[in-house]
Design a protein around this motif. Sequence first.
Motif, mmCIF file in Angstrom:
data_model
loop_
_atom_site.group_PDB
_atom_site.id
_atom_site.type_symbol
_atom_site.label_atom_id
_atom_site.label_comp_id
_atom_site.label_asym_id
_atom_site.label_seq_id
_atom_site.Cartn_x
_atom_site.Cartn_y
_atom_site.Cartn_z
ATOM 1 N N SER A 1 0.821 -1.210 0.000
ATOM 2 C CA SER A 1 0.000 0.000 0.000
ATOM 3 C C SER A 1 0.856 1.261 0.000
ATOM 4 N N GLY A 2 1.905 1.277 0.829
ATOM 5 C CA GLY A 2 2.745 2.474 0.940
ATOM 6 C C GLY A 2 3.478 2.777 -0.353
ATOM 7 N N GLY B 1 -1.041 0.684 12.691
ATOM 8 C CA GLY B 1 0.322 0.265 13.019
ATOM 9 C C GLY B 1 0.622 0.366 14.508
ATOM 10 N N TYR C 1 2.952 -6.761 13.565
ATOM 11 C CA TYR C 1 4.193 -7.371 13.079
ATOM 12 C C TYR C 1 4.967 -8.056 14.200
ATOM 13 N N PHE D 1 6.712 -12.701 5.593
ATOM 14 C CA PHE D 1 6.308 -14.112 5.608
ATOM 15 C C PHE D 1 7.241 -14.945 4.737
ATOM 16 N N THR E 1 4.183 -7.419 4.211
ATOM 17 C CA THR E 1 3.757 -8.820 4.241
ATOM 18 C C THR E 1 4.658 -9.713 3.396
ATOM 19 N N TRP E 2 5.016 -9.222 2.220
ATOM 20 C CA TRP E 2 5.699 -10.095 1.257
ATOM 21 C C TRP E 2 7.182 -10.222 1.549
ATOM 22 N N SER F 1 -8.997 -8.559 -4.156
ATOM 23 C CA SER F 1 -7.597 -8.231 -3.899
ATOM 24 C C SER F 1 -7.449 -6.898 -3.161
ATOM 25 N N ARG G 1 9.819 3.726 13.423
ATOM 26 C CA ARG G 1 8.479 3.267 13.801
ATOM 27 C C ARG G 1 7.655 4.441 14.335
ATOM 28 N N LEU H 1 -3.518 -14.291 12.389
ATOM 29 C CA LEU H 1 -2.873 -13.005 12.640
ATOM 30 C C LEU H 1 -3.497 -12.343 13.864
ATOM 31 N N CYS I 1 -0.400 3.534 5.841
ATOM 32 C CA CYS I 1 -0.356 2.347 4.979
ATOM 33 C C CYS I 1 0.342 1.248 5.769
ATOM 34 N N TYR J 1 7.383 -18.615 5.072
ATOM 35 C CA TYR J 1 7.134 -20.055 5.246
ATOM 36 C C TYR J 1 7.120 -20.765 3.885
#
Length: 483
Positions: A16-17, A351, A145, A49, A45-46, A391, A104, A345, A139, A51
Amino acid sequence: MAEESVDVLVVGAGLSGIGAACHLQKFCPGHTYAIVEARHALGGTWDLFRYPGVRSDSDMHTLGYSFRPWAAAKAIADGPSILNYLRDTAREHGVDRKIRFGQRVLRADWSTPDSCWTVQLRQDDGSTSTIRCSFLYMCSGYYDYAGGYQPRFPGQERFRGRLVHPQHWPEDLAYAGKQVLVIGSGATAVTLVPAMADHAAHVTMLQRSPTWMVARPSLDPVGARLRSVLPLRAALWLTRWKNILFGLFVVRMCKRKPQRMRELLLGGVRHALGPQADIAKDYTPRYNPWEQRLCLVPDGDFFDAIRSGRASVVTDQIESFTETGVTLASGAALPADIIVSATGLKLAMMGNAELFVDGQRIASAQTVNYKGVMATGVPNLASTFGYTTASWTLKADLTARYVCRLLNHMRRTGARECRVPQVEPGMALLPWVDFSSGYFQRAADLLPRQGARKPWKLNQNYLSDVLALRFGSIDDGVLRFSR
Ligand SMILES: Cc1cc2nc3c(=O)[nH]c(=O)nc-3n(C[C@H](O)[C@H](O)[C@H](O)COP(=O)(O)OP(=O)(O)OC[C@H]3O[C@@H](n4cnc5c(N)ncnc54)[C@H](O)[C@@H]3O)c2cc1C
C-alpha cells in the motif's frame, strides 16, 4: 535545529505504501512526501512471511497495481516473485529513495491551530525523533508485526519437538523426513500442507472446522489466450477486468444463492479428492461461502497432496500437547516432530500508533468510517484497508487516487484542514467487517464501525468504489474543509 516537515507522511513501505507514493509522485508532484517504515526492508507482508510455499491467494492481475500490470505468466504468484515486483516498482518510480527505514511511528498529534500532525518516531536504538506533516497517510497494514495469534495450548511446554508460527518461520527449520502437524485450516495452512508434504514424512492438517476451498489454475487459460491474440497491454487490461468482474460475480452469487454455491464448491472438492474423502466432516464448513475468505488452491496442489497420502486432514479439537505430539478430544493421538501453529494473525489498527487530536486520544473503535478511507473526528488522515472479498490492491489503488484528489482539492481551494464530522445521531452503526473469521471476531473492539448508508458504509465492491473514490465529488457536503 528546525523540526523537519513534509506535506504528506506515508507510514509503511508495504504494497500500500509503495503504491501510495507512486500515486503521490504522479498526481501531486507539488507535494513533498516521505515514507517511514519500521522495518529495514520494503514489501511488508511479502518480505515478512517466509514459510514454505508462501504465495498470493488472489490473482496477481488484481493484486498487482493498476498502474503497473502484472505481466508474468503465472497469475497466482509465489511470495518472492511478489516481493521482487514491489521492489522493482519502488525502484522504477524512485520511491525507494524516499523510504526511511527503521523508523516506527509511535504516536501522532494533530494540532488544529497549526493544522499539522507532529509524528513521533522511534529508531532501533530506542532514540526518538519527530517529523511534522500536513497530511498523515497510514499504509501500515492490518496486523501486528510483533507476532501472530498464538493461543496457549494445554500442555504446550511438554512438547519436545519444535512449535513454530508461520509469521516467524525459522530459517533453519529442517522438516525433511519429519512428521509435521499443521494446526489451522486457513489460507496459510492450505499453502503449507502441499509445500511441506513434498519433503516431510507426512503432514497432518488439524482443523477445528473446515474452510471453503476452490481449485484454480495458477496459469490463467483465458489470460494466456488473450495474450496470444492481443497486444500485451490490452491483454493484461482485459484479464484484470475479467478477474475483477468474475470475482464480484462469485461473491454476489455466494450472497444470493448460498446453497447453490455450496453444492458447486463441494462438487469441486469431491471431484478433486475422490470417494475416500469424508466431505461432510472434513470439507463442509459451518458458514456459507464468502462469509470468510474463500481459500484458493492453485492447481489443486492441496488436494493432490491429500490424495497421494503424503498429507491428511483431521477434524477434531486439541485436548492437550504431549511430549510427542497432541491428543485430541476424540481420544486419538497425533504424533509430531514439528507443530506449525497456523492459527492466524493478530489485528492491529494504525500500526499500533497512538493518535491524539488536540490532546484527545482517539481510539479507532470510537470512530466511524468515511468512504473506507477516513474516519470521523480525525482530520487530515487517510488509511488504506483493502477488500476482504477481493484483492487488497484494488482498494489500495482507489484509496491512493482519492487521497491525491483530496490533496489537490485542498491546495486549489486553500483549505488546510479536512475533517469528517460525527455521523448524525440515530444512524445505525455496524461492525466494520461482516466476516465471521476468527481474527476479525477477536479484534471486534479494536475496529472502527461503519454506518448504514453512504458515505459511512463500506462498499466492499470495486465498481461502487470506482464511482465513489475516482469520480465522486470531493466536496460532497459531508467532508468539512477549513482554511
Ligand atoms: C501470508 C499472507 C498472504 C496474503 N495474501 C493475500 C492475497 O493473495 N491477496 C490479497 O488481497 N491480500 C493478501 N494478503 C493481505 C496482505 O497483507 C495485503 O495484500 C497487502 O500485502 C497489504 O499491504 P499493506 O502495505 O497495506 O500492509 P503490509 O504488507 O502489512 O505492510 C505494512 C508496512 O507498514 C509497516 N508499519 C506498520 N506499522 C508501522 C508503524 N507504526 N511505523 C512504521 N511502519 C509501520 C510495516 O512494517 C510494513 O512494512 C495476505 C496477507 C498475508 C499475511
